[in-house]
Motif scaffolding. Structure first.
Motif, PDB file in Angstrom:
ATOM      1  N   GLY A 209      26.975  51.446  74.630  1.00  0.00           N
ATOM      2  CA  GLY A 209      26.393  52.743  74.946  1.00  0.00           C
ATOM      3  C   GLY A 209      24.931  52.629  75.327  1.00  0.00           C
ATOM      4  N   ALA A 210      24.191  53.710  75.145  1.00  0.00           N
ATOM      5  CA  ALA A 210      22.787  53.745  75.536  1.00  0.00           C
ATOM      6  C   ALA A 210      21.942  52.750  74.754  1.00  0.00           C
ATOM      7  CB  ALA A 210      22.229  55.158  75.338  1.00  0.00           C
ATOM      8  N   ALA A 211      22.386  52.350  73.558  1.00  0.00           N
ATOM      9  CA  ALA A 211      21.628  51.400  72.743  1.00  0.00           C
ATOM     10  C   ALA A 211      21.888  49.947  73.134  1.00  0.00           C
ATOM     11  CB  ALA A 211      21.974  51.586  71.263  1.00  0.00           C
ATOM     12  N   GLY A 212      22.831  49.752  74.035  1.00  0.00           N
ATOM     13  CA  GLY A 212      23.233  48.395  74.391  1.00  0.00           C
ATOM     14  C   GLY A 212      22.097  47.568  74.975  1.00  0.00           C
ATOM     15  N   SER A 213      22.088  46.276  74.639  1.00  0.00           N
ATOM     16  CA  SER A 213      21.114  45.339  75.196  1.00  0.00           C
ATOM     17  C   SER A 213      21.657  43.926  75.038  1.00  0.00           C
ATOM     18  CB  SER A 213      19.766  45.446  74.475  1.00  0.00           C
ATOM     19  OG  SER A 213      19.864  44.949  73.144  1.00  0.00           O
ATOM     20  N   TRP A 214      21.049  42.993  75.777  1.00  0.00           N
ATOM     21  CA  TRP A 214      21.447  41.593  75.658  1.00  0.00           C
ATOM     22  C   TRP A 214      21.218  41.108  74.229  1.00  0.00           C
ATOM     23  CZ3 TRP A 214      19.918  36.788  74.247  1.00  0.00           C
ATOM     24  CH2 TRP A 214      20.612  35.689  74.782  1.00  0.00           C
ATOM     25  N   SER A 215      20.088  41.490  73.644  1.00  0.00           N
ATOM     26  CA  SER A 215      19.778  41.045  72.279  1.00  0.00           C
ATOM     27  C   SER A 215      20.788  41.594  71.280  1.00  0.00           C
ATOM     28  CB  SER A 215      18.363  41.485  71.890  1.00  0.00           C
ATOM     29  OG  SER A 215      17.395  40.811  72.650  1.00  0.00           O
ATOM     30  N   LEU A 216      21.167  42.849  71.437  1.00  0.00           N
ATOM     31  CA  LEU A 216      22.132  43.449  70.521  1.00  0.00           C
ATOM     32  C   LEU A 216      23.480  42.739  70.604  1.00  0.00           C
ATOM     33  CD1 LEU A 216      22.537  45.858  68.502  1.00  0.00           C
ATOM     34  CD2 LEU A 216      23.485  47.131  70.449  1.00  0.00           C
ATOM     35  N   SER A 217      23.944  42.462  71.821  1.00  0.00           N
ATOM     36  CA  SER A 217      25.259  41.842  71.997  1.00  0.00           C
ATOM     37  C   SER A 217      25.289  40.380  71.590  1.00  0.00           C
ATOM     38  CB  SER A 217      25.705  41.975  73.459  1.00  0.00           C
ATOM     39  OG  SER A 217      25.871  43.325  73.809  1.00  0.00           O
ATOM     40  N   ASN A 218      24.179  39.670  71.835  1.00  0.00           N
ATOM     41  CA  ASN A 218      24.179  38.230  71.604  1.00  0.00           C
ATOM     42  C   ASN A 218      23.614  37.811  70.250  1.00  0.00           C
ATOM     43  OD1 ASN A 218      24.930  36.600  74.282  1.00  0.00           O
ATOM     44  ND2 ASN A 218      23.906  38.493  74.864  1.00  0.00           N
ATOM     45  N   TYR A 219      22.634  38.567  69.731  1.00  0.00           N
ATOM     46  CA  TYR A 219      21.983  38.144  68.502  1.00  0.00           C
ATOM     47  C   TYR A 219      22.476  38.862  67.259  1.00  0.00           C
ATOM     48  CZ  TYR A 219      18.664  35.185  70.984  1.00  0.00           C
ATOM     49  OH  TYR A 219      18.086  34.185  71.729  1.00  0.00           O
ATOM     50  N   ALA A 220      22.904  40.110  67.379  1.00  0.00           N
ATOM     51  CA  ALA A 220      23.394  40.811  66.187  1.00  0.00           C
ATOM     52  C   ALA A 220      24.588  40.078  65.555  1.00  0.00           C
ATOM     53  CB  ALA A 220      23.750  42.255  66.525  1.00  0.00           C
ATOM     54  N   PRO A 221      25.572  39.600  66.332  1.00  0.00           N
ATOM     55  CA  PRO A 221      26.669  38.847  65.713  1.00  0.00           C
ATOM     56  C   PRO A 221      26.193  37.593  64.981  1.00  0.00           C
ATOM     57  CG  PRO A 221      27.299  39.560  67.914  1.00  0.00           C
ATOM     58  CD  PRO A 221      25.823  39.841  67.774  1.00  0.00           C
ATOM     59  N   ARG A 222      25.168  36.940  65.508  1.00  0.00           N
ATOM     60  CA  ARG A 222      24.637  35.753  64.827  1.00  0.00           C
ATOM     61  C   ARG A 222      23.978  36.142  63.503  1.00  0.00           C
ATOM     62  NH1 ARG A 222      21.742  31.699  69.237  1.00  0.00           N
ATOM     63  NH2 ARG A 222      23.028  32.191  71.037  1.00  0.00           N
ATOM     64  N   MET A 223      23.266  37.260  63.503  1.00  0.00           N
ATOM     65  CA  MET A 223      22.649  37.737  62.258  1.00  0.00           C
ATOM     66  C   MET A 223      23.715  37.950  61.196  1.00  0.00           C
ATOM     67  SD  MET A 223      20.071  40.669  63.708  1.00  0.00           S
ATOM     68  CE  MET A 223      18.997  40.384  65.109  1.00  0.00           C
ATOM     69  N   LEU A 224      24.819  38.578  61.596  1.00  0.00           N
ATOM     70  CA  LEU A 224      25.877  38.913  60.645  1.00  0.00           C
ATOM     71  C   LEU A 224      26.560  37.667  60.091  1.00  0.00           C
ATOM     72  CD1 LEU A 224      27.432  42.002  62.471  1.00  0.00           C
ATOM     73  CD2 LEU A 224      25.852  41.979  60.524  1.00  0.00           C
ATOM     74  N   LYS A 225      26.552  36.589  60.862  1.00  0.00           N
ATOM     75  CA  LYS A 225      27.150  35.328  60.405  1.00  0.00           C
ATOM     76  C   LYS A 225      26.157  34.482  59.607  1.00  0.00           C
ATOM     77  CE  LYS A 225      30.288  34.902  64.377  1.00  0.00           C
ATOM     78  NZ  LYS A 225      30.558  34.124  65.621  1.00  0.00           N
ATOM     79  N   GLY A 226      24.902  34.927  59.571  1.00  0.00           N
ATOM     80  CA  GLY A 226      23.879  34.121  58.906  1.00  0.00           C
ATOM     81  C   GLY A 226      23.490  32.900  59.713  1.00  0.00           C
ATOM     82  N   ASP A 227      23.718  32.961  61.026  1.00  0.00           N
ATOM     83  CA  ASP A 227      23.396  31.853  61.918  1.00  0.00           C
ATOM     84  C   ASP A 227      22.060  32.143  62.593  1.00  0.00           C
ATOM     85  OD1 ASP A 227      23.180  29.909  63.835  1.00  0.00           O
ATOM     86  OD2 ASP A 227      24.913  30.557  65.025  1.00  0.00           O
ATOM     87  N   PHE A 228      21.017  31.469  62.136  1.00  0.00           N
ATOM     88  CA  PHE A 228      19.687  31.705  62.689  1.00  0.00           C
ATOM     89  C   PHE A 228      19.157  30.487  63.432  1.00  0.00           C
ATOM     90  CE2 PHE A 228      20.178  34.613  59.094  1.00  0.00           C
ATOM     91  CZ  PHE A 228      19.931  35.826  59.747  1.00  0.00           C
ATOM     92  N   ALA A 229      20.090  29.654  63.918  1.00  0.00           N
ATOM     93  CA  ALA A 229      19.696  28.496  64.726  1.00  0.00           C
ATOM     94  C   ALA A 229      19.011  28.989  65.999  1.00  0.00           C
ATOM     95  CB  ALA A 229      20.921  27.658  65.073  1.00  0.00           C
TER      96      ALA A 229
END
Length: 289
Positions: A209-229
């Motif tokens: 939606g309007a909140a969509g961004s590359w960072s949201l799609s690519n980095y939020a899933p990594r945050m949720l997995k605890g992957d901060f590489a």
């Protein structure tokens, strides 16, 4: 096929040089830590002992190093590229660096009958690995058009921005947008968790939606997995924001969002996260709760 020199084979540079090799270019590589180039060397890259050696052997030289001071040393130092490159060579700096330094390098190179382009990139480790980088180019337009086939081996969104320094100025716009945006991504995920929601389900609702961004799609899933590489290091992002803030101040521009982001990232680095990915900002904001 032009012989290409590639200086800096870190997280992104390794993939970028690899794409050029796959396209059939002879590639000479130099990096301060030779082990970082081992995979490229195993696949046929030619090792050089110094930037000077790269300069003497290659038609096109690409740099992807860490900081403006590294760029200045590689290009303007006594054993640097401009002093030793063959007349008519193309020098392309793809490091995120200072627009003012890019202009200085271009002016110095012109005196030696060399052509430079400043061509920083965006897209992180994923974009580099998949050859889908955005490449922002400043410098001579004729040179840009001649080198476009080389750029196209590393990226898909390749735009000529104008005179020397314009690529770096464009990258500053990119980093300013990312800086405040990453705060929003982290706060949204933390809010979802605090509210007792399933963050992964929340993402399904908001990322398109309007909140969509590359960072949201690519980095939020990594945050949720605890992957901060690192796709891009915190320490390098702080460097970029410092350049952007200095440039903005020179132009008399107020950038409060950028200033806040830089402050939070510096606090994150003080927590020992300077070598984590930029999405580790999640840890700094979570630490507050």
């Amino acid at each position: 096929m032009k012989t290409i020199g590639f200086i800096g084979t870190g997280v992104m540079g390794k993939s970028m040089a690899g794409h050029l090799m796959k396209a059939g270019h002879p590639v000479h590589v130099y990096t301060r830590t030779k082990e970082k180039a081992s995979e490229l060397l195993d696949h046929g890259a030619i090792w050089a002992d110094s930037p000077k050696d790269i300069a003497q052997d290659c038609d096109v030289i690409i740099t992807m190093v860490g900081y403006p001071k590294d760029v200045e040393e590689v290009y303007l130092g006594t054993d640097g590229l401009i002093e030793h490159a063959k007349e008519g060579s193309y020098l392309i700096d793809m490091t995120t660096s200072s627009p003012q330094l890019a202009q200085k390098i271009a002016n110095t190179a012109t005196e030696k009958n060399l052509t430079t382009l400043d061509a920083p990139v965006s897209g992180g480790d994923v974009g580099a690995r998949e050859a889908k980088l955005s490449i922002m180019v400043g410098g001579d337009e004729t040179a840009f058009n001649e080198l476009l086939p080389i750029f196209s081996k590393m990226g898909t969104n390749i735009v000529y921005q104008g005179k020397a320094g314009s690529g770096q100025h464009t990258k500053m716009c990119n980093q300013i947008a990312i800086a405040a945006g990453m705060i929003g991504v982290c706060e949204a995920i933390l809010y979802a968790e605090k509210a007792g929601l399933n963050p992964e389900t929340v993402l399904k609702s908001i990322e398109s939606g309007a909140a969509g961004s590359w960072s949201l799609s690519n980095y939020a899933p990594r945050m949720l997995k605890g992957d901060f590489a690192p796709g891009f290091y915190v320490k390098h992002f702080i460097k970029d924001m410092t350049i952007a803030l200095n440039s903005a101040e020179e132009m008399g521009l107020m950038t409060p969002g950028l200033a806040l982001a830089k402050k939070l990232y510096e606090e994150l680095a003080e927590m020992g996260e300077e070598n984590s990915g930029t999405h580790a900002l999640y840890k700094r904001l979570a630490h507050q709760i």
